[in-house]
Design an enzyme around this catalytic site. Structure first.
Site, PDB file in Angstrom:
ATOM      1  N   ALA A  20       0.874  -1.342  -0.152  1.00  0.00           N
ATOM      2  CA  ALA A  20       0.058  -0.068  -0.005  1.00  0.00           C
ATOM      3  C   ALA A  20       0.904   1.237   0.034  1.00  0.00           C
ATOM      4  O   ALA A  20       0.432   2.354  -0.747  1.00  0.00           O
ATOM      5  CB  ALA A  20      -0.799   0.080   1.192  1.00  0.00           C
ATOM      6  N   CYS A 120       0.966 -11.977   4.992  1.00  0.00           N
ATOM      7  CA  CYS A 120       1.258 -11.254   3.608  1.00  0.00           C
ATOM      8  C   CYS A 120       2.634 -10.563   3.764  1.00  0.00           C
ATOM      9  O   CYS A 120       3.586 -11.086   4.362  1.00  0.00           O
ATOM     10  CB  CYS A 120       0.200 -10.136   3.508  1.00  0.00           C
ATOM     11  SG  CYS A 120       0.437  -9.562   1.338  1.00  0.00           S
ATOM     12  N   ASP A 191      -4.313  -1.887   4.124  1.00  0.00           N
ATOM     13  CA  ASP A 191      -4.514  -1.134   2.829  1.00  0.00           C
ATOM     14  C   ASP A 191      -5.288  -0.199   3.058  1.00  0.00           C
ATOM     15  O   ASP A 191      -5.028   1.185   2.337  1.00  0.00           O
ATOM     16  CB  ASP A 191      -4.926  -2.138   1.788  1.00  0.00           C
ATOM     17  CG  ASP A 191      -3.966  -3.221   1.549  1.00  0.00           C
ATOM     18  OD1 ASP A 191      -3.699  -4.056   2.435  1.00  0.00           O
ATOM     19  OD2 ASP A 191      -2.989  -3.086   0.569  1.00  0.00           O
ATOM     20  N   LYS A 202      -4.836  -7.725   3.495  1.00  0.00           N
ATOM     21  CA  LYS A 202      -4.744  -8.920   2.608  1.00  0.00           C
ATOM     22  C   LYS A 202      -5.693 -10.006   3.073  1.00  0.00           C
ATOM     23  O   LYS A 202      -5.742 -10.186   4.337  1.00  0.00           O
ATOM     24  CB  LYS A 202      -3.358  -9.577   2.599  1.00  0.00           C
ATOM     25  CG  LYS A 202      -2.864 -10.712   1.650  1.00  0.00           C
ATOM     26  CD  LYS A 202      -3.339 -10.429   0.280  1.00  0.00           C
ATOM     27  CE  LYS A 202      -2.858  -9.258  -0.135  1.00  0.00           C
ATOM     28  NZ  LYS A 202      -3.142  -8.671  -1.494  1.00  0.00           N
TER      29      LYS A 202
HETATM   30  P1  RI2 Z   1       2.860  -1.991   3.225  1.00  0.00           P
HETATM   31  C1  RI2 Z   1      -0.393  -5.240   0.657  1.00  0.00           C
HETATM   32  O1  RI2 Z   1      -1.186  -5.457  -0.398  1.00  0.00           O
HETATM   33  C2  RI2 Z   1      -0.794  -6.240   2.022  1.00  0.00           C
HETATM   34  O2  RI2 Z   1      -2.007  -6.257   2.041  1.00  0.00           O
HETATM   35  C3  RI2 Z   1      -0.111  -5.449   3.039  1.00  0.00           C
HETATM   36  O3  RI2 Z   1      -0.581  -5.715   4.371  1.00  0.00           O
HETATM   37  C4  RI2 Z   1      -0.431  -4.015   2.481  1.00  0.00           C
HETATM   38  O4  RI2 Z   1      -0.272  -4.113   1.141  1.00  0.00           O
HETATM   39  C5  RI2 Z   1       0.468  -2.895   3.260  1.00  0.00           C
HETATM   40  O5  RI2 Z   1       1.854  -2.967   2.720  1.00  0.00           O
HETATM   41  P2  RI2 Z   1      -0.834  -5.993  -1.858  1.00  0.00           P
HETATM   42  O6  RI2 Z   1      -0.293  -4.811  -2.693  1.00  0.00           O
HETATM   43  O7  RI2 Z   1       2.689  -0.670   2.729  1.00  0.00           O
HETATM   44  O8  RI2 Z   1       0.309  -7.032  -1.548  1.00  0.00           O
HETATM   45  O9  RI2 Z   1       3.040  -2.030   4.614  1.00  0.00           O
HETATM   46  O10 RI2 Z   1      -1.987  -6.644  -2.358  1.00  0.00           O
HETATM   47  O11 RI2 Z   1       4.127  -2.549   2.579  1.00  0.00           O
END
Ligand code: RI2
Length: 296
Positions: A20, A120, A191, A202
Site C-alpha cells: 500500500a 502477507c 491497505d 490482505k
Molecule cells: P505496506 C499489501 O497489499 C498487503 O495487504 C500489505 O499488508 C499492505 O499492502 C501494506 O503494505 P498487496 O499490494 O505498505 O500485496 O506495509 O495486495 O508495504
C-alpha cells in the site's frame, strides 16, 4: 498521456509495484513527472486525467487515491510549477520517512522472546521487526504463505535474510501454529483503515485476527496515516479487489473466487501504530479528522 502514467498504472495493476505505501509513493512520483513535463496552463486537467488512471489501477488500498488527491490539492494551491514540484517531493520524502518513524515506535512494542505471526508482505511490519531485532530482541517470526500470490515468501526471505529466525506456514495452519508455538503477537499491515477502525488488509487477515482474539493474543496493525480513509467518514464503501481466477486454479466447471482483501472489525484489533504514535482503533475517526484537514 504524459510522463509514464500508463506504465505506472500498469505496474500497479499487475503488482510489479505493490504494497500500500509503495503504490501511494509511485502515484505521487508519477504525478510529479507530469508536473515537471506539462505546460502550466494544462496542468490541472493533465493531473486530473493522470490521477483518474492511476486510481483505477487497484481499488482497495486508499493510499493510492489519497496520494493522488493530495498532489491535486497542492496543484490547486500552488501555481508556481517549481515550487509545486518541490512540495510534491517533500510529500514523497515524508511518505518514505514515515516508515522509519513507525519502525522506531512499533519496535518498542516487541519484547525479547516474542513469537510473532505476520500475514502477507508489509514493508512497514518488516521494518518494525528488523528494528526490534537490531535492537537486540531475540524474536521468532511466523509468516503465512498468503495464497494465491504468496507474498509471505517475500516476507520470509527478507526477515531470514536479516538473520531473524523465520518459519513459513500455509495459511490454513495459522490457528494450529498460533497455539502450538505460543504466538504472543500478531502484526499486520493495512491497505485501508476506516473511520470505524475496521481494517482492510490482505485476504485472510480477518481470520487470523479472529483466531488471535479468541486466544487473547494482541493484534497490532502498522500503517502510515496515508492509509486512513477520509471518505469513510461519510460512510463510503471500500471496494474489495477481486483478482483473476487464474491466480487460484483452473478446474473446468468450477467457479473460482479470488477476493484480494478482507475487512477485520476493530473489535478484533488492539492498536494501530502510525508515524504519529499509537492509536486505539476506535479513535480512527478523530485521527482522520485531524490528519486530513486538507480534505474537509
Ligand atoms: P505496506 C499489501 O497489499 C498487503 O495487504 C500489505 O499488508 C499492505 O499492502 C501494506 O503494505 P498487496 O499490494 O505498505 O500485496 O506495509 O495486495 O508495504
Amino acid at each position: 498521456m504524459t510522463s509514464g502514467v500508463d506504465e505506472a498504472t500498469e505496474k500497479i495493476r499487475s503488482m510489479q509495484i505493490r504494497g500500500a505505501l509503495d503504490i501511494g509513493i509511485a502515484a505521487a512520483e508519477t504525478l510529479k513527472n507530469v508536473v515537471d513535463s506539462t505546460d502550466a496552463k494544462n496542468l490541472i486537467s493533465e493531473l486530473e486525467d493522470a490521477g483518474l488512471k492511476l486510481k483505477s489501477a487497484r481499488p482497495s488500498a486508499i493510499s493510492l487515491p489519497n496520494s493522488v488527491d493530495y498532489v491535486i490539492y497542492l496543484a490547486n494551491k500552488i501555481r508556481d510549477k517549481e515550487e509545486l514540484s518541490e512540495k510534491i517531493q517533500e510529500f514523497i520524502d515524508d511518505l518514505r520517512n514515515s516508515i522509519n518513524t513507525i519502525a522506531e515506535i512499533g519496535s518498542n512494542l516487541i519484547n525479547d522472546g516474542d513469537v510473532i505471526l505476520t500475514h502477507c508482505q508489509s514493508d512497514t511490519v518488516g521494518e518494525i521487526l528488523k528494528k526490534a531485532w537490531d535492537d537486540g530482541r531475540k524474536i521468532n517470526v511466523i509468516c503465512t504463505e498468503t495464497r494465491p500470490r504468496n507474498q509471505g515468501y517475500l516476507t520470509a526471505k527478507k526477515l531470514s535474510g536479516h538473520g531473524i529466525p523465520t518459519t513459513l506456514i500455509v495459511d490454513s495452519a495459522a490457528y494450529f501454529i498460533m497455539k502450538e508455538q505460543r504466538v504472543n503477537k500478531v502484526i499486520v499491515g493495512a491497505d485501508t483503515i476506516k473511520a470505524s477502525g475496521d481494517v482492510i488488509n490482505k485476504i485472510g487477515t480477518s481470520q487470523i485476527a479472529l483466531c488471535a482474539h479468541s486466544m487473547n493474543i494482541p493484534v497490532i496493525v502498522a500503517a502510515e496515516s496515508i492509509k486512513f480513509s477520509p471518505q469513510s467518514i461519510y460512510g463510503k464503501f471500500v471496494k474489495i479487489e477481486e483478482r483473476s481466477e487464474d491466480e487460484v486454479a483452473d478446474i473446468p466447471g468450477v467457479k473460482i473466487r479470488n477476493p484480494a482483501f478482507d475487512v477485520t472489525p476493530s473489535e478484533h484489533l488492539d492498536m494501530i501504530v502510525t508515524e504519529h504514535g499509537i492509536i486505539n482503533p476506535i479513535d480512527a475517526r478523530s485521527f482522520i479528522m485531524d490528519k486530513f484537514d486538507w480534505k474537509f
